[in-house]
Design an enzyme around this catalytic site. Structure first.
Site, mmCIF file in Angstrom:
data_model
loop_
_atom_site.group_PDB
_atom_site.id
_atom_site.type_symbol
_atom_site.label_atom_id
_atom_site.label_comp_id
_atom_site.label_asym_id
_atom_site.label_seq_id
_atom_site.Cartn_x
_atom_site.Cartn_y
_atom_site.Cartn_z
ATOM 1 N N SER A 95 -10.723 -46.980 -85.604
ATOM 2 C CA SER A 95 -11.276 -48.347 -85.639
ATOM 3 C C SER A 95 -10.860 -48.922 -86.994
ATOM 4 C CB SER A 95 -12.802 -48.312 -85.525
ATOM 5 O OG SER A 95 -13.199 -47.689 -84.332
ATOM 6 N N LYS A 170 -12.829 -54.301 -81.506
ATOM 7 C CA LYS A 170 -13.691 -53.133 -81.774
ATOM 8 C C LYS A 170 -14.698 -53.444 -82.894
ATOM 9 C CE LYS A 170 -15.211 -48.947 -82.251
ATOM 10 N NZ LYS A 170 -15.958 -48.163 -81.300
ATOM 11 N N LYS A 239 -18.515 -49.569 -92.152
ATOM 12 C CA LYS A 239 -17.097 -49.963 -92.266
ATOM 13 C C LYS A 239 -16.714 -50.953 -91.164
ATOM 14 C CE LYS A 239 -14.602 -47.436 -89.964
ATOM 15 N NZ LYS A 239 -14.055 -47.315 -88.608
HETATM 16 P P1 NDP Z 1 -14.910 -38.275 -88.849
HETATM 17 O O1 NDP Z 1 -15.371 -38.697 -90.173
HETATM 18 O O2 NDP Z 1 -15.679 -37.259 -88.082
HETATM 19 O O3 NDP Z 1 -13.404 -37.689 -88.968
HETATM 20 C C1 NDP Z 1 -12.424 -38.331 -89.724
HETATM 21 C C2 NDP Z 1 -11.099 -37.628 -89.575
HETATM 22 O O4 NDP Z 1 -10.159 -38.243 -90.459
HETATM 23 C C3 NDP Z 1 -11.142 -36.141 -89.980
HETATM 24 O O5 NDP Z 1 -10.175 -35.463 -89.228
HETATM 25 C C4 NDP Z 1 -10.744 -36.200 -91.444
HETATM 26 O O6 NDP Z 1 -10.193 -35.000 -91.916
HETATM 27 C C5 NDP Z 1 -9.684 -37.271 -91.401
HETATM 28 N N1 NDP Z 1 -9.486 -37.915 -92.703
HETATM 29 C C6 NDP Z 1 -10.414 -38.588 -93.425
HETATM 30 N N2 NDP Z 1 -9.848 -39.097 -94.541
HETATM 31 C C7 NDP Z 1 -8.553 -38.701 -94.520
HETATM 32 C C8 NDP Z 1 -7.467 -38.905 -95.408
HETATM 33 N N3 NDP Z 1 -7.604 -39.603 -96.541
HETATM 34 N N4 NDP Z 1 -6.284 -38.373 -95.090
HETATM 35 C C9 NDP Z 1 -6.142 -37.645 -93.952
HETATM 36 N N5 NDP Z 1 -7.137 -37.416 -93.068
HETATM 37 C C10 NDP Z 1 -8.324 -37.951 -93.354
HETATM 38 O O7 NDP Z 1 -14.699 -39.592 -88.003
HETATM 39 P P2 NDP Z 1 -14.771 -39.799 -86.409
HETATM 40 O O8 NDP Z 1 -13.925 -38.782 -85.749
HETATM 41 O O9 NDP Z 1 -16.180 -39.963 -86.008
HETATM 42 O O10 NDP Z 1 -14.096 -41.253 -86.292
HETATM 43 C C11 NDP Z 1 -12.685 -41.449 -86.334
HETATM 44 C C12 NDP Z 1 -12.416 -42.910 -85.987
HETATM 45 O O11 NDP Z 1 -12.918 -43.172 -84.668
HETATM 46 C C13 NDP Z 1 -13.137 -43.902 -86.921
HETATM 47 O O12 NDP Z 1 -12.343 -45.037 -87.101
HETATM 48 C C14 NDP Z 1 -14.405 -44.239 -86.145
HETATM 49 O O13 NDP Z 1 -14.926 -45.503 -86.539
HETATM 50 C C15 NDP Z 1 -13.883 -44.220 -84.715
HETATM 51 N N6 NDP Z 1 -14.879 -43.954 -83.686
HETATM 52 C C16 NDP Z 1 -15.762 -42.904 -83.769
HETATM 53 C C17 NDP Z 1 -16.698 -42.696 -82.760
HETATM 54 C C18 NDP Z 1 -17.676 -41.555 -82.802
HETATM 55 O O14 NDP Z 1 -18.564 -41.500 -81.905
HETATM 56 N N7 NDP Z 1 -17.611 -40.614 -83.766
HETATM 57 C C19 NDP Z 1 -16.790 -43.590 -81.598
HETATM 58 C C20 NDP Z 1 -15.756 -44.614 -81.556
HETATM 59 C C21 NDP Z 1 -14.874 -44.796 -82.572
HETATM 60 P P3 NDP Z 1 -11.132 -33.815 -92.467
HETATM 61 O O15 NDP Z 1 -11.423 -32.937 -91.269
HETATM 62 O O16 NDP Z 1 -10.304 -33.163 -93.493
HETATM 63 O O17 NDP Z 1 -12.382 -34.442 -93.053
#
Ligand code: NDP
Length: 295
Positions: A95, A170, A239
């Protein structure tokens, strides 16, 4: 088809799990252990750099917190952009931020790579069940290529406009969730103080026209039960509403409701921290009113 996937967080992991049922896939995650777990459970190949994910991949999907993190992943000699081959397609499930996505799309077009913003809705349970809604911005040609792949985890997959349109939609969608959370937090705590039990209030609201996903599912399943699973971080909702606010400001439109709920979310995030779930925001409303909405 050979795919690549980056970002195995709360929702990225179950999405990647479903994709792995249909495709050969290379994955990279900042914290390598999550990629190794997926390799063990789903037979994907865990690789050491973002560039390696793109090697031989027709389509690469990313699922990161927001657009700045995608830019970080793209950059550098071992970054994703360095590995993407001409003719490949990058599908960003993050998102993210519409303006930043347009810049990313232009940059990638210079190396013959197409870009779609394709954020999802439906939560981690929706990802596990393969029933997410996917809102896609980008070219019709890119959409046609991506759609069969997105069907591994999406039920409603809609082409909503040019690059950035998916991210804009979104952000507004999640602003609506935040408005419902805040309004129900205020309303149900006031009703509890006025002598109306939360369960009774919700039953009536949900049988009438004030209902929403928040009143029909999130409150009954989490607030009334006192169960607070961590599926979608409050920091991510903050965010998203910030992105919606930025969108209205960039267009020169007045949007006081979105602006206020964004401010309230900032305050909630400052008080509760980055790791709590978005529904835990309601705990602040309970504290302020001196009531518990359980039961
Ligand atoms: P999380 O915080 O659980 O996971 C984030 C992911 O991004 C992890 O794999 C993390 O790696 C990685 N990451 C974070 N920062 C960096 C960086 N600087 N460089 C490389 N990798 C990075 O988030 P979600 O999975 O919950 O959400 C992901 C996206 O989906 C977001 O945009 C969210 O708004 C959207 N979303 C989420 C929903 C939900 O129910 N959770 C529903 C709908 C949309 P690491 O494992 O190392 O931390």
């Amino acid at each position: 088809m050979r795919l690549g996937f980056i970002g195995l967080g709360a929702i990225g992991f179950p999405i990647a799990t479903r994709l792995a049922e249909h495709h050969d896939m290379a994955v990279w995650n900042r914290t390598a252990s999550r990629a190794l777990t997926l390799a063990r459970t789903s037979g994907v190949t865990a690789v050491g750099t973002p560039a390696a994910v793109a090697k031989g991949a027709a389509i690469v999907l990313t699922c990161l917190p927001s657009s700045p993190e995608l830019e970080e992943v793209l950059d550098g000699p071992e970054g994703l952009a360095a590995g993407l081959e001409s003719g490949a397609l990058l599908v960003d499930l993050t998102s993210g931020i519409p303006d930043r996505s347009r810049i990313i799309a232009e940059r990638l077009a210079g190396q013959g790579v197409d870009f779609l913003d394709a954020p999802v809705s439906g939560g981690t349970a929706g990802a596990e069940a393969g029933i997410l809604t996917v809102m896609v911005g980008g070219s019709a040609q890119g959409f046609a290529r991506a759609e069969p792949v997105l069907q591994a985890f999406g039920r409603r997959i809609v082409h909503v406009g040019p690059v950035g349109a998916g991210h804009a939609l979104k952000a507004v969608h999640n602003a609506l969730i935040a408005v419902h959370l805040a309004a129900l937090g205020e309303g149900l705590t006031a009703l509890a103080r006025a002598g109306v039990a939360p369960a009774t209030a919700l039953a009536v609201i949900n049988a009438a026209n004030g209902r929403s996903f928040v009143s029909e599912q999130l409150f009954p399943e989490r607030v009334l039960t006192g169960q607070w699973p961590r599926t979608f971080r409050l920091a991510l909702l903050d965010k998203d509403v910030g992105i919606a606010k930025g969108l209205t400001e960039a267009l020169g439109l007045e949007a006081p409701v979105i602006g206020l709920v964004s401010e309230l979310l900032h305050q909630g995030r400052e008080t509760l921290g980055d790791e709590v779930d978005h529904v835990e925001w309601i705990k602040l409303y309970e504290q302020r009113a001196g009531v518990e909405l359980r039961g």
